[in-house]
Design an enzyme around this catalytic site. Structure first.
Site, short mmCIF file in Angstrom:
data_model
loop_
_atom_site.label_atom_id
_atom_site.label_comp_id
_atom_site.label_asym_id
_atom_site.label_seq_id
_atom_site.Cartn_x
_atom_site.Cartn_y
_atom_site.Cartn_z
N HIS A 133 3.25 -36.73 -2.64
CA HIS A 133 2.67 -36.83 -3.98
C HIS A 133 2.21 -38.25 -4.32
O HIS A 133 1.46 -38.44 -5.28
CB HIS A 133 3.65 -36.31 -5.03
CG HIS A 133 4.81 -37.22 -5.32
ND1 HIS A 133 6.05 -37.08 -4.75
CD2 HIS A 133 4.92 -38.29 -6.15
CE1 HIS A 133 6.87 -38.00 -5.20
NE2 HIS A 133 6.20 -38.76 -6.06
N ASP A 163 7.09 -32.72 0.89
CA ASP A 163 6.71 -33.93 0.16
C ASP A 163 6.87 -35.18 1.03
O ASP A 163 7.34 -36.22 0.56
CB ASP A 163 7.53 -34.07 -1.13
CG ASP A 163 6.86 -35.00 -2.14
OD1 ASP A 163 5.68 -35.34 -1.94
OD2 ASP A 163 7.54 -35.42 -3.10
N GLY A 236 7.42 -44.97 -9.53
CA GLY A 236 7.07 -46.10 -8.69
C GLY A 236 8.03 -46.27 -7.54
O GLY A 236 7.71 -46.87 -6.51
N ASN A 237 9.26 -45.74 -7.69
CA ASN A 237 10.24 -45.75 -6.60
C ASN A 237 9.93 -44.70 -5.54
O ASN A 237 10.47 -44.76 -4.43
CB ASN A 237 11.65 -45.50 -7.13
CG ASN A 237 12.35 -46.76 -7.59
OD1 ASN A 237 12.60 -46.94 -8.77
ND2 ASN A 237 12.67 -47.64 -6.65
N SER A 238 9.12 -43.71 -5.89
CA SER A 238 8.84 -42.62 -4.96
C SER A 238 8.31 -43.15 -3.64
O SER A 238 7.38 -43.96 -3.61
CB SER A 238 7.82 -41.65 -5.56
OG SER A 238 8.36 -40.97 -6.66
N LEU A 293 7.80 -15.18 8.20
CA LEU A 293 8.01 -13.74 8.35
C LEU A 293 7.35 -12.93 7.24
O LEU A 293 7.21 -11.72 7.36
CB LEU A 293 9.50 -13.40 8.38
CG LEU A 293 10.23 -13.52 9.71
CD1 LEU A 293 11.65 -12.97 9.57
CD2 LEU A 293 9.49 -12.78 10.80
N GLY A 294 6.99 -13.58 6.15
CA GLY A 294 6.38 -12.84 5.04
C GLY A 294 7.38 -11.99 4.27
O GLY A 294 7.04 -10.89 3.82
#
Length: 393
Positions: A133, A163, A236-238, A293-294
């Site tokens: 992100h 992510d 901002g730490n992400s 596998l759905g």
């Protein structure tokens, strides 16, 4: 006369002292020395060595060495995205707008949106981990090293479902790579430091502990296995580093639990061992391929077991099967309970998802379980997981 009074005072005091001594000796015998006939209590001889001191907790009084080890590998990431807005011109008078409003051409305007985050240099040749992100839909990416030097980067690959994103710094030899911790030694209560660029103020270090491990079902990512910490993690730490007291990388800071947008002492980081597996796939192929596998599953509770007449609370209840998907082709139906995948028993739907996703497309999945009180066995062929799956196993 004075001498007589003094002598009388001294005699009175002496008499009172003798009376007190008699009371102490005869009424409180415990204060007298023991007689030779008194029983002797055996006591251990005094040791020449001093008594051992109780163990004390050892730990650093400063984490400056850990920060000095890890901080050079943490970078600031600045991104920019160009968006186009369409604006319709309108007359102030409603009547004019009604008759002539369609004659006015629409105007377009481009707007530059900026964002910030952090990243961690993993290898000396420039592979850099951050969050998906942080760089999602970015038209421009700028990476600034701790020494303030701007470096050029390119995107190797990105995985939205975990992510995790992988970037590569080119043309910079011998970059400061962060040391990696041993996940087997990780314990709840370990001191950890979060290093990143909160609110764009510059590189910042916050301290906390490992509050929990294996957090999932948070609704943040499709694949979750978070380390929870109370080290302050803010916007901002992400993508920044979560390190231990030796400066070794524990995880990639990802999210906070907050109603106000600020840190409330509940932050989440992706364990490095999970991010490392994704990184290797991105380096090899530029994408992450998972099995599928759905089917959709739900943890079996006592209430569900009673409602569906299940024989036990073990396994995962199938609540949905995608038509013509791998699970449907294998004969699975809603209401079935899966108790094993390739001989491994999933404890919950999260583990079932991990087992299926970890099986490469094209490989067989041997499924064991129950349909009512009847045992079932099925064999399914794993297929590539769609980017946006209609169902989540």
């Amino acid at each position: 006369m004075k001498i007589r009074k003094l002598a009388s005072f001294l005699m009175t005091s002496l008499t009172a002292g003798l009376a007190a001594a008699i009371v102490v000796l005869f009424l409180l015998p415990g204060l007298r020395e023991p007689s030779p006939q008194a029983p002797h209590l055996n006591q251990p001889e005094a040791s020449a060595e001093p008594p051992a001191k109780p163990p004390t907790a050892s730990g650093p009084f400063s984490y400056a060495d850990a920060v000095a080890t890890a901080a050079p590998a943490v970078v600031n990431i600045y991104t920019a995205k160009i968006t186009t807005e369409t604006q319709s011109l309108r007359f102030r008078d409603p009547l004019l707008q009604h008759f002539f409003g369609r004659l006015l051409p629409d105007q377009t305007r481009k707007r530059r949106e900026t964002s910030l985050g952090s990243g961690v240099i993993i290898t000396p040749d420039g592979y850099l981990l951050t969050n998906h992100h942080v760089i999602e839909e970015a038209d421009e990416i700028k990476v600034v090293l701790r020494n303030g030097h701007n470096v050029a980067v390119r995107i190797i690959g990105s995985d939205a479902e975990s992510d995790v994103a992988l970037l590569k710094i080119d043309g910079e030899p011998d970059l400061p790579a962060i040391p990696i911790s041993d996940p087997e030694k990780r314990r709840i209560g370990d001191v950890v430091l979060a290093i990143g660029n909160p609110f764009g103020v510059g590189q910042t270090v916050t301290m906390g502990i490992v509050s929990a491990t294996g957090r999932h079902h948070l609704g943040i990512n499709a694949f979750e296995n978070f380390i929870q910490t109370d080290a302050a993690i803010n916007p901002g730490n992400s993508g920044g580093a979560l390190v231990n007291a030796r400066g070794e990388l524990v995880g990639i800071n990802t999210a906070i639990f907050s109603r106000s947008g600020g840190s409330h002492g509940i932050g989440f980081a992706i364990p490095f061992e999970l991010a490392e597996g994704i990184m290797r796939q991105l380096i090899a192929t530029g994408e992450v391929v998972r099995g599928w596998l759905g089917i959709q599953g739900q943890d079996v509770t006592e209430e569900l077991a009673e409602a569906f007449g299940l024989r036990s609370v073990e396994g995962v209840l199938i609540t949905g099967v995608l038509e013509d998907g791998p699970g449907d082709q294998a004969g699975l139906t809603p209401g079935d309970v899966i108790t094993s995948i390739n001989g491994i028993a999933p404890k919950n739907s999260h583990e079932l998802l991990q087992l299926i996703a970890g099986t490469a497309p094209g490989k067989q999945l041997h499924i064991g379980g129950w349909r009512g009180n009847t045992p079932i066995e099925a064999t399914a062929i794993s297929q590539p997981r769609p980017t946006t799956s209609p169902t989540r196993e």
